[in-house]
Design a protein around this motif. Structure first.
Motif, short mmCIF file in Angstrom:
data_model
loop_
_atom_site.label_atom_id
_atom_site.label_comp_id
_atom_site.label_asym_id
_atom_site.label_seq_id
_atom_site.Cartn_x
_atom_site.Cartn_y
_atom_site.Cartn_z
N ASP A 198 0.82 -1.22 0.00
CA ASP A 198 0.00 0.00 0.00
C ASP A 198 0.85 1.27 0.00
OD1 ASP A 198 -2.25 -1.60 0.00
OD2 ASP A 198 -2.72 -1.25 2.13
N HIS A 199 1.94 1.25 0.72
CA HIS A 199 2.79 2.45 0.84
C HIS A 199 4.12 2.23 0.13
CE1 HIS A 199 -0.12 4.30 3.43
NE2 HIS A 199 -0.17 3.19 4.15
N ASN A 200 4.06 1.80 -1.11
CA ASN A 200 5.28 1.47 -1.85
C ASN A 200 6.11 2.69 -2.21
OD1 ASN A 200 4.05 2.53 -4.24
ND2 ASN A 200 3.11 0.53 -4.62
N ARG A 201 5.55 3.87 -2.16
CA ARG A 201 6.32 5.08 -2.51
C ARG A 201 7.28 5.49 -1.41
NH1 ARG A 201 4.81 7.40 -6.86
NH2 ARG A 201 4.64 9.63 -6.55
N THR A 202 7.20 4.84 -0.25
CA THR A 202 8.10 5.16 0.85
C THR A 202 9.33 4.26 0.88
OG1 THR A 202 6.99 3.68 2.41
CG2 THR A 202 6.14 5.94 2.24
N LEU A 203 9.43 3.33 -0.04
CA LEU A 203 10.52 2.35 -0.03
C LEU A 203 11.76 2.87 -0.75
CD1 LEU A 203 8.37 -0.76 -0.96
CD2 LEU A 203 8.99 0.04 1.33
N THR A 204 12.91 2.48 -0.25
CA THR A 204 14.18 2.84 -0.88
C THR A 204 14.99 1.58 -1.12
OG1 THR A 204 14.19 4.96 0.29
CG2 THR A 204 16.28 4.21 -0.66
N PRO A 205 15.26 1.25 -2.37
CA PRO A 205 16.06 0.05 -2.65
C PRO A 205 17.47 0.16 -2.07
CG PRO A 205 14.97 0.83 -4.63
CD PRO A 205 14.79 1.89 -3.59
N ARG A 206 17.94 -0.96 -1.52
CA ARG A 206 19.28 -1.02 -0.96
C ARG A 206 20.29 -1.61 -1.93
NH1 ARG A 206 19.15 -2.39 5.37
NH2 ARG A 206 17.90 -0.60 5.98
N ALA A 207 19.82 -2.23 -3.01
CA ALA A 207 20.73 -2.84 -3.98
C ALA A 207 20.01 -3.04 -5.31
CB ALA A 207 21.24 -4.19 -3.47
N HIS A 208 20.80 -3.18 -6.35
CA HIS A 208 20.31 -3.52 -7.70
C HIS A 208 21.09 -4.74 -8.16
CE1 HIS A 208 17.96 0.16 -8.56
NE2 HIS A 208 18.76 0.67 -7.65
N ILE A 209 20.38 -5.76 -8.66
CA ILE A 209 21.05 -6.95 -9.18
C ILE A 209 20.71 -7.16 -10.64
CG2 ILE A 209 21.22 -8.03 -6.91
CD1 ILE A 209 18.86 -9.86 -7.70
N TRP A 210 21.53 -7.95 -11.30
CA TRP A 210 21.39 -8.27 -12.72
C TRP A 210 21.39 -7.00 -13.58
CZ3 TRP A 210 22.37 -12.62 -15.11
CH2 TRP A 210 22.45 -13.78 -14.34
N THR A 211 22.29 -6.09 -13.23
CA THR A 211 22.35 -4.81 -13.95
C THR A 211 22.89 -4.97 -15.37
OG1 THR A 211 24.52 -4.28 -13.02
CG2 THR A 211 22.56 -3.46 -11.84
N LYS A 212 23.53 -6.11 -15.66
CA LYS A 212 23.99 -6.29 -17.04
C LYS A 212 22.81 -6.42 -18.01
CE LYS A 212 24.72 -11.30 -17.48
NZ LYS A 212 25.75 -12.33 -17.65
N SER A 213 21.62 -6.68 -17.47
CA SER A 213 20.41 -6.79 -18.30
C SER A 213 19.51 -5.56 -18.19
CB SER A 213 19.58 -8.01 -17.86
OG SER A 213 20.33 -9.18 -17.95
N LYS A 214 19.93 -4.55 -17.43
CA LYS A 214 19.05 -3.40 -17.23
C LYS A 214 18.84 -2.64 -18.54
CE LYS A 214 22.04 0.44 -15.87
NZ LYS A 214 21.66 1.28 -16.98
N GLN A 215 17.72 -1.99 -18.61
CA GLN A 215 17.42 -1.16 -19.77
C GLN A 215 18.43 -0.01 -19.83
OE1 GLN A 215 15.13 -1.82 -22.17
NE2 GLN A 215 14.85 -3.74 -21.06
N PRO A 216 18.92 0.35 -21.01
CA PRO A 216 19.98 1.36 -21.10
C PRO A 216 19.56 2.74 -20.60
CG PRO A 216 19.20 0.71 -23.29
CD PRO A 216 18.54 -0.20 -22.30
N TRP A 217 18.29 3.04 -20.55
CA TRP A 217 17.83 4.35 -20.09
C TRP A 217 17.65 4.43 -18.58
CZ3 TRP A 217 13.28 3.47 -17.70
CH2 TRP A 217 12.52 2.38 -18.13
#
Length: 145
Positions: free
Chosen positions: A101-120
């Protein structure tokens, strides 16, 4: 205290027995892109015994490339995926953070599989990022700090 969330149509609701959720990460793998229909998935790691649901929840199981069983839970009406557990990580569930419900208050602590991330997609410099899966000890330390 509880943290609540639910599916898109509102038929299924869930509650997490916790004061807060800090273990948030983003996965940029192509599977998560397909599952979410977006550039990445944002996920929250919680104890399995802390989540309860009301409404129609369906479960289906997939076998991962490593041979683990991934148990997916979704709304039985709109089929919005809500959380999953994995036989390789007993006692833990991964909640689709966008369903909180309150997903706008979340802050990611890590990003994984960045070799597949969208270039933008531009990742913040102060958040750990891994080209593939993070080493489990390092990932656990990041999510539990």
């Amino acid at each position: 205290m509880t943290i609540e969330g639910g599916c898109r149509c509102g038929a299924t609701r869930y509650a997490i027995a916790a004061d807060h959720i800090d273990a948030i990460y983003c996965c940029h793998c192509t599977d998560c892109q397909r599952w979410s229909g977006s550039a990445f998935s944002e996920q929250a790691v919680v104890r399995e015994n802390a989540i309860s649901a009301t409404g129609p929840v369906i479960e289906f199981t997939l076998t991962t490339p490593s041979g683990a069983q991934s148990h997916q839970r979704a709304c039985g009406v709109c089929h919005n995926r809500l959380w999953n557990s994995n036989s390789s990580r007993p006692g833990i569930v991964t909640v689709r953070a966008g369903t909180l419900d309150h997903n706008r208050t979340l802050t990611p602590r890590a990003h994984i599989w960045t070799k597949s991330k969208q270039p933008w997609v531009v990742l913040p410099n102060d958040v750990p990022a891994f080209e593939e899966n993070a080493p489990i000890a390092e990932f656990t330390a990041i999510l539990t700090r």
